[in-house]
Write an enzyme that holds these catalytic residues in place. Structure first.
Site, PDB file in Angstrom:
ATOM      1  N   ASP A  51     -42.673  50.764  78.971  1.00 26.88           N
ATOM      2  CA  ASP A  51     -43.907  51.422  79.411  1.00 26.88           C
ATOM      3  C   ASP A  51     -43.595  52.078  80.746  1.00 26.88           C
ATOM      4  OD1 ASP A  51     -46.360  52.163  80.445  1.00 26.88           O
ATOM      5  OD2 ASP A  51     -47.367  50.287  79.924  1.00 26.88           O
ATOM      6  N   TYR A 139     -54.470  66.769  81.628  1.00 24.95           N
ATOM      7  CA  TYR A 139     -53.129  67.056  81.115  1.00 24.95           C
ATOM      8  C   TYR A 139     -52.468  68.245  81.810  1.00 24.95           C
ATOM      9  CZ  TYR A 139     -49.379  67.913  77.723  1.00 24.95           C
ATOM     10  OH  TYR A 139     -48.164  68.128  77.140  1.00 24.95           O
ATOM     11  N   ALA A 141     -53.024  69.539  84.742  1.00 22.81           N
ATOM     12  CA  ALA A 141     -52.753  69.189  86.143  1.00 22.81           C
ATOM     13  C   ALA A 141     -51.554  68.255  86.250  1.00 22.81           C
ATOM     14  CB  ALA A 141     -53.990  68.542  86.772  1.00 22.81           C
TER      15      ALA A 141
END
Length: 241
Positions: A51, A139, A141
């Protein structure tokens, strides 16, 4: 390679193996998502549960992959909505994954790559970095931020023998595109490219040493316009709904 279980990441992994990569580390958040990827070539594909928002998981990945010479930051998320009224937690999740995730990965793996004699970092960005398309939340940005970070990485890592490449795909036949189309249907006016075509173009650009890689016909068109008139690209993207 982060996000190696589907879309561009999975296609990139397959293309690397087709070009005789000695070993590839395939990273994704869930181990079961990596099972079919690993099964395709268990001798050369090493699965990593990772992750990119977790410093602990990244540290474990560094220990598990000490021979990395090419890092591909491909993992990303999109949460749909308009910035003016969508849940702020959803925006923050995009920033954590798409901006701070690659930042953490580069900081962790640059010393590994340098120790191994140098290499390359590939950041999969998006033509969305060039304009704030409504309806797809934070998204664009996040991709604009990743673009600017990529430029900074490039200068910082030259002395360490590491090249840095930004990839700017247009619409690609992925689950993420299908999700985005539900909120910004105008994106569907551009014919998507297959992940396999994009993967081949990315590796071709990497082999040439291209700092910016536009891996499909739409992105190449946008890239040419952006080079001469960035405001025109901004208008095109911000007017999509």
């Amino acid at each position: 390679m982060t996000g190696a279980n589907r879309g561009i990441g999975r296609a990139l992994l397959a293309e690397c193996l087709a070009r005789d990569a000695a070993r590839a580390y395939a990273a994704a958040r869930r181990s079961e998502a990596l099972e079919p990827v690993t099964a395709a070539d268990p001798e050369r594909v090493v699965p990593l549960v990772l992750d990119v928002t977790s410093p602990q998981a990244i540290s474990a990945a560094v220990q598990a992959a000490p021979d990395v010479t090419v890092l591909v930051n491909n993992a990303g998320v999109v949460n749909l909505g308009h910035l003016i009224d969508m849940e702020l937690d959803a925006v923050e999740n995009v920033i954590r994954t798409n901006v701070l995730g690659p930042l953490r990965m580069v900081r962790a793996f640059a010393p590994v790559t340098e120790h191994n004699g140098g290499g390359a970092i590939v950041n999969v960005i998006s033509i969305g970095a060039f304009g704030g398309t409504p309806g797809v939340g934070g998204y664009p940005a996040s991709k604009a931020a990743l673009n600017l970070m990529t430029q900074a990485f490039r200068e910082d890592l030259v002395p360490r023998g590491i090249t840095v490449h930004g990839v700017f795909p247009g619409p690609v036949e992925t689950d993420m595109l299908a999700q985005a189309l539900s909120s910004a249907p105008d994106l569907g006016t551009y014919p998507p490219t297959t992940p396999q075509e994009v993967a081949r173009a990315i590796l071709d650009g990497l082999e040439r040493g291209d700092p910016e890689i536009f891996p499909d016909p739409i992105s190449r068109e946008i890239g040419e316009i952006w080079a001469r008139d960035p405001k025109d690209v901004e208008r095109r993207l911000t007017q999509m709904r």
